[in-house]
Scaffold this active site. Structure first.
Site, PDB file in Angstrom:
ATOM      1  N   LYS A 107       0.823  -1.220   0.000  1.00 13.76           N
ATOM      2  CA  LYS A 107       0.000   0.000   0.000  1.00 13.76           C
ATOM      3  C   LYS A 107       0.856   1.268   0.000  1.00 13.76           C
ATOM      4  O   LYS A 107       0.602   2.181  -0.797  1.00 13.76           O
ATOM      5  CB  LYS A 107      -0.930  -0.026   1.221  1.00 13.76           C
ATOM      6  CG  LYS A 107      -1.766   1.232   1.420  1.00 13.76           C
ATOM      7  CD  LYS A 107      -2.890   1.014   2.379  1.00 13.76           C
ATOM      8  CE  LYS A 107      -2.493   0.232   3.610  1.00 13.76           C
ATOM      9  NZ  LYS A 107      -1.463   0.885   4.436  1.00 13.76           N
ATOM     10  N   THR A 124       3.995   1.520  -0.874  1.00 11.59           N
ATOM     11  CA  THR A 124       4.725   1.522  -2.136  1.00 11.59           C
ATOM     12  C   THR A 124       3.844   2.064  -3.260  1.00 11.59           C
ATOM     13  O   THR A 124       4.286   2.882  -4.076  1.00 11.59           O
ATOM     14  CB  THR A 124       5.191   0.090  -2.474  1.00 11.59           C
ATOM     15  OG1 THR A 124       6.038  -0.384  -1.415  1.00 11.59           O
ATOM     16  CG2 THR A 124       5.951   0.050  -3.786  1.00 11.59           C
ATOM     17  N   ARG A 156       2.604   8.440   6.816  1.00  9.98           N
ATOM     18  CA  ARG A 156       2.887   8.351   8.244  1.00  9.98           C
ATOM     19  C   ARG A 156       4.370   8.081   8.473  1.00  9.98           C
ATOM     20  O   ARG A 156       5.071   7.577   7.607  1.00  9.98           O
ATOM     21  CB  ARG A 156       2.075   7.226   8.891  1.00  9.98           C
ATOM     22  CG  ARG A 156       0.585   7.467   8.929  1.00  9.98           C
ATOM     23  CD  ARG A 156      -0.147   6.253   9.461  1.00  9.98           C
ATOM     24  NE  ARG A 156       0.037   5.095   8.593  1.00  9.98           N
ATOM     25  CZ  ARG A 156      -0.177   3.835   8.953  1.00  9.98           C
ATOM     26  NH1 ARG A 156      -0.552   3.568  10.195  1.00  9.98           N
ATOM     27  NH2 ARG A 156      -0.018   2.852   8.106  1.00  9.98           N
ATOM     28  N   LYS A 166       7.555  -6.620  10.725  1.00  8.29           N
ATOM     29  CA  LYS A 166       6.932  -5.965   9.571  1.00  8.29           C
ATOM     30  C   LYS A 166       7.923  -5.130   8.762  1.00  8.29           C
ATOM     31  O   LYS A 166       7.770  -4.929   7.565  1.00  8.29           O
ATOM     32  CB  LYS A 166       5.780  -5.081  10.061  1.00  8.29           C
ATOM     33  CG  LYS A 166       4.882  -4.546   8.957  1.00  8.29           C
ATOM     34  CD  LYS A 166       3.671  -3.847   9.557  1.00  8.29           C
ATOM     35  CE  LYS A 166       2.727  -3.344   8.470  1.00  8.29           C
ATOM     36  NZ  LYS A 166       3.264  -2.232   7.713  1.00  8.29           N
ATOM     37  N   PHE A 187      -3.281  -0.418   7.236  1.00  4.13           N
ATOM     38  CA  PHE A 187      -3.916  -1.733   7.111  1.00  4.13           C
ATOM     39  C   PHE A 187      -5.045  -1.714   6.073  1.00  4.13           C
ATOM     40  O   PHE A 187      -5.000  -0.943   5.117  1.00  4.13           O
ATOM     41  CB  PHE A 187      -4.383  -2.245   8.478  1.00  4.13           C
ATOM     42  CG  PHE A 187      -3.245  -2.535   9.421  1.00  4.13           C
ATOM     43  CD1 PHE A 187      -2.201  -3.384   9.036  1.00  4.13           C
ATOM     44  CD2 PHE A 187      -3.192  -1.975  10.689  1.00  4.13           C
ATOM     45  CE1 PHE A 187      -1.142  -3.650   9.893  1.00  4.13           C
ATOM     46  CE2 PHE A 187      -2.139  -2.243  11.549  1.00  4.13           C
ATOM     47  CZ  PHE A 187      -1.110  -3.088  11.152  1.00  4.13           C
ATOM     48  N   PHE A 233       2.888  -9.308  -9.714  1.00  9.76           N
ATOM     49  CA  PHE A 233       4.109 -10.079  -9.483  1.00  9.76           C
ATOM     50  C   PHE A 233       4.405 -10.908 -10.729  1.00  9.76           C
ATOM     51  O   PHE A 233       3.493 -11.232 -11.504  1.00  9.76           O
ATOM     52  CB  PHE A 233       3.942 -11.005  -8.278  1.00  9.76           C
ATOM     53  CG  PHE A 233       4.042 -10.303  -6.956  1.00  9.76           C
ATOM     54  CD1 PHE A 233       5.138 -10.515  -6.119  1.00  9.76           C
ATOM     55  CD2 PHE A 233       3.047  -9.433  -6.533  1.00  9.76           C
ATOM     56  CE1 PHE A 233       5.236  -9.871  -4.895  1.00  9.76           C
ATOM     57  CE2 PHE A 233       3.137  -8.785  -5.309  1.00  9.76           C
ATOM     58  CZ  PHE A 233       4.238  -9.010  -4.487  1.00  9.76           C
TER      59      PHE A 233
END
Length: 556
Positions: free
Chosen positions: A71, A73, A94, A105, A301, A382
């Protein structure tokens, strides 16, 4: 062989921050430099500028999995993509917490060729904002305990203190402690606990404040505990707000850095979305909108957490209306939601993908039908994703009237985000009927129920006896007319992290309800959510090092 994120970041020649400020239209008098590549922006810029605010774009995601979604990125790559289209754009993010950086993480500065830099500084001490927040939090704790030790004029009940100490680290050992031990002049013995700094109400207060005076007022309103006769005790009554504001006077100023492609980036504030409200500061977002024709920001998230709180709390308090929403997904993550093991994600599996797609569709439906905002799905592609898998996602989203755009910003930077940027520009011109998921004048329970049924897809809410008492008390105190901030697992729409995909037929159990009177919302604790995480068996910190010439390795 792929370069690591930190190797990519270290291979790029950054521009002096003064040049980035010029690109953003920031005059030198508003710039406070922290070395060569970082600066703070004086809040006076917002008051002095008569420039019209740009369009606000929110980037959110599906329910996270160990496969990753990308997200942040995507947020950075989208901003660089808009720049490639010749748009005047600023990205607002953030700040990373040291807990995840040293835990499992990793950092939060993007990845691949869509990063903000200096990556090492941003992920570590940066400009000291989190240290200032921790210091202000713990100053209040110290003054609270000192007040009790010095005679307790306010009649504070030591067993009803709600204010916790904090540290910006994953340290499960500090979840429950006994302090004030040793007798005599060593304090008053009591049970205590620590939160991670991003869960501190000071973090929420800082991110929701619009000026120094507003910050001081919000700090004064913080409730730290209750008296023996059940009356709330505030930070203002302890006379701590002035000194706390002094510690935070620089931390409230947004930080200016840059993407790998020289796009201006404002990185400020960092509440988690599973235990707090999950958005960067109001000041950072407003600064980005004031400086750019397009301001791209993200919320933590999945959309059931970060986006819900961004829309129902932050937008409500700041008077913001997003022009478009991007929902990030990966084929790999959706196959995990469909029951596929992480080790099998490289194989085409249309059945698993079809079983997992409802997770994406629920998030998209919420943005479109609950909040009534234009949206697009960005699929981080991907090499193992097949054309058939991509086509399945496109066809399913088309049924909801939402476009799907492939994104390759991790590998290609801004060029890999041009198609997404073009779709976002188009969406920003679409009709917008932004609506909240609940109104402020309904009860605390009605607000919780609205989120659980409308956003999570649950059947309702169950309350522990303790939560029932707390809601009754907060209603009596007049806190039934503020937003609610639900603390919930990030891994499921429900409060059970094992329920993947788009579960139905569940109820959410509320076990604790408390007020963040400074931040101006009611915190609703569900499931087994923790406000102090722990480190994994093999923390990332074991693989971080620094060479003799000061070059850091192992950050990701």
């Amino acid at each position: 062989m792929y370069k690591s994120d930190i190797e990519i970041a270290q291979s790029i020649e950054m521009k002096p921050i003064g040049e980035i400020a010029q690109v953003a239209g920031i005059e030198d008098r508003y710039l406070e430099q922290y070395g060569r590549y970082k600066a703070k922006i004086d809040l006076k810029l917002l008051k002095d500028s008569s420039r019209q605010e740009g369009k606000l774009i929110l980037v959110t995601a599906i329910t996270p999995t160990p496969a990753g979604e990308g997200k942040t990125t995507t947020t950075i790559g989208l901003a660089d993509g808009l720049k490639q289209l010749g748009k005047n754009v600023v990205v607002a993010l953030r700040e990373p917490s040291l807990g995840p950086v040293f835990g499992v993480k990793g950092g939060a500065a993007g990845g691949g060729y869509a990063q903000v830099v200096p990556m090492e500084d941003i992920n570590l001490h940066f400009t000291g904002d989190f240290h200032a927040i921790g210091a202000a939090n713990n100053l209040l704790a110290a003054m609270l305990d000192n007040h009790i030790f010095q005679g307790n004029q306010l009649g504070i009940d030591p067993e009803r203190i709600t204010w916790h100490r904090c540290v910006d680290m994953n340290d499960r050992q500090l979840r429950f402690v006994q302090d004030g031990l040793g007798g005599g002049k060593n304090g008053v013995p009591r049970s205590d606990s620590y939160d991670i700094t991003v869960a501190s109400e000071i973090m929420a207060v800082l991110c929701l404040s619009t000026s120094i005076s507003d910050l001081k007022e919000k700090l004064s309103n913080i409730i730290v505990g209750y008296t023996y006769d059940n009356k709330p005790v505030t930070c203002g009554q302890l006379k701590a707000a002035g000194a706390m504001t002094a510690l935070l006077k620089d931390a409230i100023k947004p930080n200016l850095v840059q993407t790998l492609e020289g796009t201006p980036a404002i990185v400020h504030g960092g509440p988690f979305a599973n235990i707090a409200h999950g958005c960067n500061s109001i000041m950072a977002t407003k600064m980005a909108m004031k400086l750019g024709d397009y301001a791209v920001t993200e919320a933590g998230f999945g959309a059931d957490l970060g986006a819900e709180k961004f829309l129902d709390i932050k937008c409500r308090k700041a008077g913001l209306t997003p022009s478009a929403v991007v929902v990030v997904a990966t084929v790999r993550a959706l196959k995990m939601h469909g029951g596929l093991a992480k080790t099998e994600l490289g194989n085409e599996d249309l059945a698993a993908l079809k079983a997992g797609i409802p997770n994406l569709l629920r998030h998209v439906s919420n943005i479109k039908n609950v909040y009534k905002l234009p949206s697009v799905v960005a699929v981080n592609r991907f090499p193992t994703d097949t054309d058939a898998e991509i086509e399945l996602i496109i066809s399913e989203c088309r049924k909801l009237g939402v476009n799907v755009v492939l994104s390759t910003v991790w590998a290609d930077g801004g060029k890999g985000g041009i198609e997404l940027a073009a779709e976002v520009v188009r969406l920003c011109e679409q009709p917008n009927d932004f609506t909240f998921s609940y109104e402020l004048d309904c009860s605390i329970k009605d607000k919780i129920n609205a989120i659980v049924t409308k956003v999570y897809g649950g059947d309702g809410v169950e309350y522990t006896p303790e939560a029932e008492e707390q809601i009754a008390k907060l209603t009596e105190m007049g806190f039934d007319n503020v937003p609610v901030c639900i603390a919930k697992t990030q891994y499921s729409f429900s409060d059970d992290q094992t329920k993947l995909g788009a579960p139905t037929g569940f109820k959410v159990t509320v076990r604790n309800v408390r007020v963040s009177a400074g931040a101006g919302f009611v915190v609703v604790l569900t499931g087994t959510i923790l406000t102090m995480p722990g480190l994994p068996k093999s923390p990332a910190a074991e693989r971080i090092d620094v060479s003799e010439d000061g070059v850091i390795s192992g950050l990701f």
